[in-house]
Design an enzyme around this catalytic site. Sequence first.
Site, PDB file in Angstrom:
ATOM      1  N   GLY A 156      43.497  36.500  42.748  1.00  0.00           N
ATOM      2  CA  GLY A 156      42.387  35.613  43.059  1.00  0.00           C
ATOM      3  C   GLY A 156      42.566  34.251  42.426  1.00  0.00           C
ATOM      4  O   GLY A 156      43.000  34.149  41.277  1.00  0.00           O
ATOM      5  N   ARG A 175      47.975  38.381  48.157  1.00  0.00           N
ATOM      6  CA  ARG A 175      48.175  39.751  47.696  1.00  0.00           C
ATOM      7  C   ARG A 175      49.504  40.236  48.263  1.00  0.00           C
ATOM      8  O   ARG A 175      49.902  39.852  49.359  1.00  0.00           O
ATOM      9  CB  ARG A 175      47.047  40.656  48.188  1.00  0.00           C
ATOM     10  CG  ARG A 175      45.647  40.121  47.905  1.00  0.00           C
ATOM     11  CD  ARG A 175      45.270  40.200  46.447  1.00  0.00           C
ATOM     12  NE  ARG A 175      43.908  39.727  46.203  1.00  0.00           N
ATOM     13  CZ  ARG A 175      43.355  39.645  45.011  1.00  0.00           C
ATOM     14  NH1 ARG A 175      44.040  40.019  43.943  1.00  0.00           N
ATOM     15  NH2 ARG A 175      42.108  39.203  44.871  1.00  0.00           N
ATOM     16  N   ASP A 184      45.081  40.628  35.942  1.00  0.00           N
ATOM     17  CA  ASP A 184      45.776  41.863  35.574  1.00  0.00           C
ATOM     18  C   ASP A 184      46.791  42.304  36.621  1.00  0.00           C
ATOM     19  O   ASP A 184      47.870  42.800  36.281  1.00  0.00           O
ATOM     20  CB  ASP A 184      44.782  42.981  35.274  1.00  0.00           C
ATOM     21  CG  ASP A 184      43.774  43.202  36.394  1.00  0.00           C
ATOM     22  OD1 ASP A 184      43.817  42.468  37.394  1.00  0.00           O
ATOM     23  OD2 ASP A 184      42.950  44.123  36.264  1.00  0.00           O
ATOM     24  N   THR A 213      41.932  33.882  35.585  1.00  0.00           N
ATOM     25  CA  THR A 213      40.991  34.692  36.351  1.00  0.00           C
ATOM     26  C   THR A 213      39.578  34.365  35.910  1.00  0.00           C
ATOM     27  O   THR A 213      39.315  34.233  34.706  1.00  0.00           O
ATOM     28  CB  THR A 213      41.242  36.202  36.170  1.00  0.00           C
ATOM     29  OG1 THR A 213      40.140  36.939  36.708  1.00  0.00           O
ATOM     30  CG2 THR A 213      41.410  36.574  34.707  1.00  0.00           C
ATOM     31  N   ASP A 273      37.100  36.280  35.900  1.00  0.00           N
ATOM     32  CA  ASP A 273      36.422  37.457  35.353  1.00  0.00           C
ATOM     33  C   ASP A 273      36.501  37.556  33.829  1.00  0.00           C
ATOM     34  O   ASP A 273      35.776  38.339  33.227  1.00  0.00           O
ATOM     35  CB  ASP A 273      36.993  38.738  35.957  1.00  0.00           C
ATOM     36  CG  ASP A 273      36.621  38.914  37.420  1.00  0.00           C
ATOM     37  OD1 ASP A 273      35.584  38.359  37.833  1.00  0.00           O
ATOM     38  OD2 ASP A 273      37.370  39.579  38.154  1.00  0.00           O
ATOM     39  N   ASP A 276      38.701  38.986  32.011  1.00  0.00           N
ATOM     40  CA  ASP A 276      38.907  40.407  31.698  1.00  0.00           C
ATOM     41  C   ASP A 276      40.330  40.743  31.247  1.00  0.00           C
ATOM     42  O   ASP A 276      40.753  41.899  31.339  1.00  0.00           O
ATOM     43  CB  ASP A 276      38.544  41.264  32.917  1.00  0.00           C
ATOM     44  CG  ASP A 276      39.398  40.938  34.137  1.00  0.00           C
ATOM     45  OD1 ASP A 276      40.128  39.921  34.128  1.00  0.00           O
ATOM     46  OD2 ASP A 276      39.327  41.698  35.120  1.00  0.00           O
ATOM     47  N   ARG A 294      33.947  43.162  39.021  1.00  0.00           N
ATOM     48  CA  ARG A 294      34.049  44.569  39.419  1.00  0.00           C
ATOM     49  C   ARG A 294      34.090  45.492  38.203  1.00  0.00           C
ATOM     50  O   ARG A 294      33.414  46.505  38.154  1.00  0.00           O
ATOM     51  CB  ARG A 294      35.294  44.798  40.287  1.00  0.00           C
ATOM     52  CG  ARG A 294      35.191  44.274  41.695  1.00  0.00           C
ATOM     53  CD  ARG A 294      36.296  44.838  42.577  1.00  0.00           C
ATOM     54  NE  ARG A 294      37.614  44.609  42.027  1.00  0.00           N
ATOM     55  CZ  ARG A 294      38.334  43.516  42.228  1.00  0.00           C
ATOM     56  NH1 ARG A 294      37.850  42.531  42.975  1.00  0.00           N
ATOM     57  NH2 ARG A 294      39.534  43.368  41.691  1.00  0.00           N
ATOM     58  N   HIS A 326       7.307  35.395  37.934  1.00  0.00           N
ATOM     59  CA  HIS A 326       8.631  35.419  38.532  1.00  0.00           C
ATOM     60  C   HIS A 326       9.641  35.972  37.526  1.00  0.00           C
ATOM     61  O   HIS A 326       9.392  35.947  36.317  1.00  0.00           O
ATOM     62  CB  HIS A 326       9.059  34.011  38.960  1.00  0.00           C
ATOM     63  CG  HIS A 326       9.301  33.095  37.791  1.00  0.00           C
ATOM     64  ND1 HIS A 326       8.291  32.394  37.181  1.00  0.00           N
ATOM     65  CD2 HIS A 326      10.436  32.788  37.116  1.00  0.00           C
ATOM     66  CE1 HIS A 326       8.791  31.675  36.188  1.00  0.00           C
ATOM     67  NE2 HIS A 326      10.087  31.904  36.123  1.00  0.00           N
TER      68      HIS A 326
END
Length: 319
Positions: free
Chosen positions: A11, A72, A103, A125, A127, A129, A171, A215
């Site tokens: 990504g 990919r 990763d 990335t 993320d 991660d 994810r 709210h």
Amino acid sequence: MKRIGVLTSGGDAPGMNPAIRAVVRKAIYHGLEVYGIYQGYQGLISGNIEKLELGSVGDIIHRGGTKLYSARCEEFKTLEGQKKGIEQLKKFGIEGLVVIGGDGSYMGAKALTEHGYPCVGVPGTIDNDIPGTDFTIGFDTALNTVIDAIDKIRDTATSHERTFVIEVMGRNAGDIALWSGLSGGAESILIPEDPYNLEKVVDKIKKGHARGKKHSIIIVAEGVMSGGEFAALMKEKTGVDTRVSVLGHMQRGGSPTASDRVLASRLGARAVELLMENKGGRAVGIQRNELVDYDIIETLKMEHKADVDLYRLSQELSI
């Protein structure tokens, strides 16, 4: 080492371009030749490779995405695919490779390393991660994109007296949800690393309504469930009028922040230094604002963990 290659894989993340720029210019400054590999490992297999000059990376430091494109590649997961990639590296005389990605990209670099081919991984990335580094390239930019969206959605939530569920990327890692939720003042944050308790979320919403709060903002990482699914559960339990916003791929785009540009420049340059020292099979990172490098194979054995203290703080401040 006189000739190196650079590719981006997986990504895309804002800051990949500054990292590419740093690799190219650091290498040329020290007398090395640099070859760009387009479309990640797929381009490596097919030989989509060209020499990069100083001008090749001009005017890209402020651009999101990646100049080298990304793709990919299932074929590179096979031994045959890896051998094809190595043949292309030999064909172009490329002696070392900088791999910028997450990763999955590191898995490819690990495979090349195990075949005896020197690679250095650079964590790119949104993320956040990748184990062994406090921050990854792209995380800060994505985080600010999400915060900007939360601020805008809160205006509408306030005006219409509604609860909004905002689904963000993540994810297997909840860093985007956790950091954006805390900095955006979300009432509840759901991350993959911690089992959510629907009753607690509902109870917090009800208590807020009881004291006049009209709210709420709930941040859900995609690894927990979709925003739509969680909104349906909320509607069923509370009867509260709930709306959903899925931020999706907009989190990947945009001009990288100053923080991401500096991080990318530092990590990209350090990757080149390692190859110049004939140190392959490494991954670079940053810990407590100091550059570090570590064995890429060992890195992939480690597990990324959410910041428990930050998560606890978010719960304490959202009462």
